[in-house]
Design a protein around this motif. Structure first.
Motif, PDB file in Angstrom:
ATOM      1  N   PHE A 161       3.797   4.749  -0.232  1.00  0.00           N
ATOM      2  CA  PHE A 161       3.750   4.867   1.225  1.00  0.00           C
ATOM      3  C   PHE A 161       3.587   6.294   1.741  1.00  0.00           C
ATOM      4  O   PHE A 161       3.212   6.474   2.901  1.00  0.00           O
ATOM      5  N   LEU A 162       3.867   7.306   0.934  1.00  0.00           N
ATOM      6  CA  LEU A 162       3.645   8.668   1.415  1.00  0.00           C
ATOM      7  C   LEU A 162       2.173   8.952   1.710  1.00  0.00           C
ATOM      8  O   LEU A 162       1.854   9.567   2.746  1.00  0.00           O
ATOM      9  N   PRO A 163       1.217   8.540   0.833  1.00  0.00           N
ATOM     10  CA  PRO A 163      -0.194   8.730   1.211  1.00  0.00           C
ATOM     11  C   PRO A 163      -0.540   8.022   2.516  1.00  0.00           C
ATOM     12  O   PRO A 163      -1.309   8.547   3.326  1.00  0.00           O
ATOM     13  N   MET A 164       0.025   6.821   2.703  1.00  0.00           N
ATOM     14  CA  MET A 164      -0.224   6.101   3.944  1.00  0.00           C
ATOM     15  C   MET A 164       0.297   6.892   5.137  1.00  0.00           C
ATOM     16  O   MET A 164      -0.347   6.960   6.203  1.00  0.00           O
ATOM     17  N   LEU A 165       1.470   7.503   4.987  1.00  0.00           N
ATOM     18  CA  LEU A 165       2.038   8.292   6.072  1.00  0.00           C
ATOM     19  C   LEU A 165       1.162   9.499   6.396  1.00  0.00           C
ATOM     20  O   LEU A 165       0.933   9.822   7.572  1.00  0.00           O
ATOM     21  N   VAL A 166       0.657  10.167   5.351  1.00  0.00           N
ATOM     22  CA  VAL A 166      -0.215  11.328   5.573  1.00  0.00           C
ATOM     23  C   VAL A 166      -1.470  10.923   6.329  1.00  0.00           C
ATOM     24  O   VAL A 166      -1.883  11.574   7.305  1.00  0.00           O
ATOM     25  N   VAL A 167      -2.118   9.831   5.897  1.00  0.00           N
ATOM     26  CA  VAL A 167      -3.334   9.357   6.573  1.00  0.00           C
ATOM     27  C   VAL A 167      -3.014   8.960   8.008  1.00  0.00           C
ATOM     28  O   VAL A 167      -3.795   9.231   8.935  1.00  0.00           O
ATOM     29  N   SER A 168      -1.882   8.316   8.247  1.00  0.00           N
ATOM     30  CA  SER A 168      -1.507   7.904   9.603  1.00  0.00           C
ATOM     31  C   SER A 168      -1.326   9.114  10.515  1.00  0.00           C
ATOM     32  O   SER A 168      -1.736   9.090  11.680  1.00  0.00           O
ATOM     33  N   LEU A 169      -0.717  10.182   9.990  1.00  0.00           N
ATOM     34  CA  LEU A 169      -0.552  11.395  10.794  1.00  0.00           C
ATOM     35  C   LEU A 169      -1.889  12.025  11.142  1.00  0.00           C
ATOM     36  O   LEU A 169      -2.095  12.506  12.264  1.00  0.00           O
ATOM     37  N   ILE A 170      -2.827  12.013  10.188  1.00  0.00           N
ATOM     38  CA  ILE A 170      -4.159  12.561  10.465  1.00  0.00           C
ATOM     39  C   ILE A 170      -4.866  11.720  11.525  1.00  0.00           C
ATOM     40  O   ILE A 170      -5.518  12.253  12.443  1.00  0.00           O
TER      41      ILE A 170
END
Length: 775
Positions: free
Chosen positions: A630-639
């Protein structure tokens, strides 16, 4: 969802086969084919991540993040199933091992004695190697190579397998693993693939004469066959000998230095005085006459016999090992022993062994957890656990015993030439006594036996205990050995006699010799378990003979009745008695006060509540995989949130256009392919056609009206009201939600990892179009 052409599937297959041929060179380090499971796992995981990224049109960064997540989530059953939960699920230990192996495993593998079996994370080395090659090579084969199919680009894909092949050589041993077969197979497959790529390029170019393509393919095949033949002949003719083969383990000094620990022989009297009746450990599986080896010392400084450092040791010193132990270079091994040792009062780093070990298994949980601290010297047959071996340790050793022929069989056998560090500060009296004892002895075995018998028959045994008739000082430095030979009678124990004999053999005869410290318990025939006491400690000398191995010599005398020296006792003179003053027992009560002592531990007061260890383990086992997912998902969501905020903050007409761009990006992240160049209406029509093909026509019907409205807002020339901008964003959000709902849960989940780069691609396409128009 993209489709992968069959030509790219063939490229992936060639890449995988070449990688397997390359990684097979690791066999000399691991000793068997078990590491191939980890290597194949790395190929599967890396290739699968590249394929998933291509099928779902993920960006390069997102694909790499997916590859990392797969590396940790799927690596446990391939590399360290014993550390996993139910074998296949990752645990905190296996996740840590995958990370440690990727970083430190490369250094460990060149310092660990072969076969490499420890530390537990070392199997991650072939896994991460093939994972990197297959992930990077797979993305190049699926994304970069199809855009321009040329032999030069195909050759770039070979860099990964070639580097992997070289790593198998550098991390291996002097003995190559099927070098000719693997090298020829690698070259044939690579060259034929390049030739096939070449012919495919000619055919794609549309050459009218297909016979030319066939002719070129045949010519390329002939060149390949010739190159393979020449390479095979040259390889057989000029292949380097094993001694000339360059491998990293020959250039790297093992990091462990036994001199960091006190000399075992310096603590000899600790066993004979403090632990004489104390059981230090119990051993099962011994046979009568067996002696337990603790440490072998081959360097003398004038103060102590010590273990040589790694730069001085003949075999390179102590290396990290797994359960399988390396074999000695000089030994005539005979019968086998399988012993089990339970440690009691013993507390040191040296591991008690017998013979020359073949397999060592740490059975108790605490010691097994520190298996990475185990070091072993094959030529001395001794082991060290750098973190210490203490009470409760339990291990099993399988070993073979050294055959020792009788003296008649050794008369014509020369002493082996073994490089040992030079001895220093040897007293002259030691050499003089050796010359006296050797006399006219001719052969090597007769000379060494003469020294042994001279010490054994002329000396007396004393451990320096109160019960001994004559005092015997501890130590084996130069001053103690001078005292041993210059007193009216030689008095000492195994420490002094073994130290003296080894110096006599080394200094006077010039033969290699070492001092061995261990235990010699009494063992009865058929006795299952032996209790080893501190008083069973002993020391002996070993000298190597060519083709035989290290033969033991025991110079310590058995006689303990030392002749008493007649020395007059001094007469005692009476001294006048002095009256002592009376002792005052009174204590002033009023000077005393009652003090209450709080026995509560300070740490307990500061920490009223402690989280149990199992909670941390469970949290790590669950939390780390969740973080990876889920951390990659969080990074993409912030972008994405930053992108949306930037578009909302633009001017009124630009913000309305931003609503359309946001909607098109949402479509692209769901797997649709918006045109990089075209008007909004053309893009809407293209996306609607794709939606109809995928059975999602109804949600896509909102695109065309929204495209018309946004065009009016942008090109009308009038000021766009804030209410209009809000309405455009509401309509775009509703259209994006409708198509996401219709696309299904899997595509919605994957879209959270995607980050559309459509704006950048559009600008590149417009620049290319502008350059074409200019020409």
């Amino acid at each position: 969802m993209n489709r992968i052409p069959m030509r790219s599937v063939g490229d992936l297959a060639v890449l995988s086969v070449l990688s397997l041929l390359a990684v097979a060179g690791y066999e000399t380090s691991f000793g068997d084919a078990d590491f191939l499971l980890a290597a194949i796992g790395g190929l599967i995981v890396g290739t699968a991540a590249a394929v998933v990224g291509t099928l779902f049109r993920l960006g390069v960064l997102t694909t790499v993040l997916v590859g990392f997540a797969a590396y940790f989530l799927l690596g446990t059953p391939f590399t360290m199933p014993d550390q996993g939960i139910l074998v296949v699920l990752p645990s905190l230990a296996s996740l840590a091992g995958l990370a440690l192996g990727a970083v430190y495993g490369w250094a460990d593998i060149v310092t660990i004695g072969t076969p490499v079996e420890a530390p537990y994370y070392v199997a991650a080395v072939p896994y991460v190697a093939t994972w990197v090659v297959s992930l990077v090579g797979g993305m190049l084969a699926l994304r970069w190579l199809p855009s321009r199919r040329s032999p030069l680009r195909a050759a770039v894909l070979l860099i990964g397998p070639v580097v992997l092949y070289i790593s198998g050589i550098l991390l291996g041993t002097d003995e190559a693993y099927l070098a000719a077969v693997r090298g020829i197979a690698f070259a044939v497959i690579a060259l034929v693939w390049l030739a096939w790529r070449r012919s495919g390029t000619i055919e794609t170019a549309g050459t009218p004469d297909r016979r030319l393509a066939v002719r070129r393919l045949g010519g390329a095949s002939a060149v390949v066959a010739g190159a393979v033949a020449v390479g095979a002949v040259a390889g057989l003719a000029w292949a380097p000998a094993a001694s000339d083969r360059f491998v990293l383990r020959d250039e790297v000094v093992p990091p462990f230095d036994a001199r960091e620990f006190p000399s075992p022989l310096a603590g000899f009297r600790n066993y004979t005085k403090d632990l004489v009746e104390e059981p230090v450990f119990t051993v099962s599986g011994l046979e009568p006459g067996d002696q337990i080896r603790l440490a072998s010392m081959d360097a003398y400084s004038g103060r102590l016999w010590t273990v040589a450092g790694p730069e001085e040791a003949a075999d390179g010193g102590y290396a990290i090992v797994g359960e399988t132990l390396p074999q000695p270079s000089l030994a005539d091994l005979g019968s086998e022993r399988t012993i089990e040792v339970d440690v009691l009062a013993y507390d040191d780093v040296w591991v008690p062994t017998v013979g020359y070990g073949e397999r060592l298994r740490l059975l108790d949980a605490d010691t097994a957890a520190r298996a990475g601290d185990l070091r072993y010297s094959a030529d001395t047959g001794t082991a060290v656990l750098t973190s210490g071996l203490g009470e409760g340790a339990h291990y099993e050793l399988t070993a073979r015993m050294q055959r020792e022929p009788d003296d008649d069989a050794l008369v014509d056998v020369p002493v082996a030439n073994v490089d040992l560090p030079s001895v220093q500060n040897v007293p002259d009296v030691v050499t003089a006594k050796a010359e006296e004892y050797v006399g006219d002895a001719a052969s090597a075995i007769e000379q060494i036996r003469a020294i042994e018998q001279g010490l054994k028959t002329n000396g007396f045994l004393s451990h320096g205990l109160a019960s001994d008739a004559v005092a015997s000082r501890a130590g084996h430095g130069a001053d103690r050995l001078i005292e041993l030979f210059t007193r009216s009678e030689m008095v000492g124990d195994e420490e002094q006699y073994a130290a003296a004999m080894a110096l006599m053999v080394r200094e006077h005869l010039g033969y290699p010799a070492r001092v061995v410290m261990g235990f010699a318990p009494e063992i009865s025939e058929g006795q299952d378990e032996v209790e080893v006491l501190g008083g069973d400690v002993t020391a002996w000398v070993e000298v190597p003979f060519e083709g035989v191995g290290w033969v033991s010599f025991r110079p310590t005398p058995d006689q303990v009745d030392v002749p008493q020296e007649q020395t007059p006792k001094p007469k005692s003179e009476p001294q006048p008695q002095v009256r002592q003053p009376p002792r005052n027992e009174s204590v002033e009560d009023d000077l005393l006060s009652t003090v209450e002592i709080d026995d509560t531990d300070d740490d307990d007061r500061d920490r009223p509540f402690q989280i149990p260890g199992w909670v941390w383990v469970l949290a790590g086992s669950i939390g780390i995989p969740l973080a990876i997912v889920f951390l990659p998902m969080l990074v993409v969501s912030l972008i994405k949130a930053s992108r949306r905020k930037r578009r909302l903050a633009a001017g009124a007409d630009r913000s309305a256009a931003g609503a359309w761009d946001e909607l098109v990006d949402r479509y692209a992240e769901l797997g649709f392919e918006p045109p990089t160049i075209g008007s909004r209406r053309q893009i809407a029509a293209a996306l609607e056609r794709q939606a109809v093909e995928q059975g999602l026509a109804d949600p896509a019907r909102q695109l065309a009206p929204l495209a018309v409205d946004v065009d009016d807002d942008v090109f009308s020339g009038a000021q766009v009201a804030d209410e209009t901008v809000e309405r455009r964003w509401s309509e775009a959000d509703a259209a994006a939600a409708a198509i996401a709902s219709a696309a299904g849960g899997i595509r919605r989940f994957v879209s959270r990892y995607r980050l559309s780069r459509r704006a950048r691609a559009t600008r590149r396409a417009e620049r290319r179009a502008g350059r074409r128009d200019a020409r």
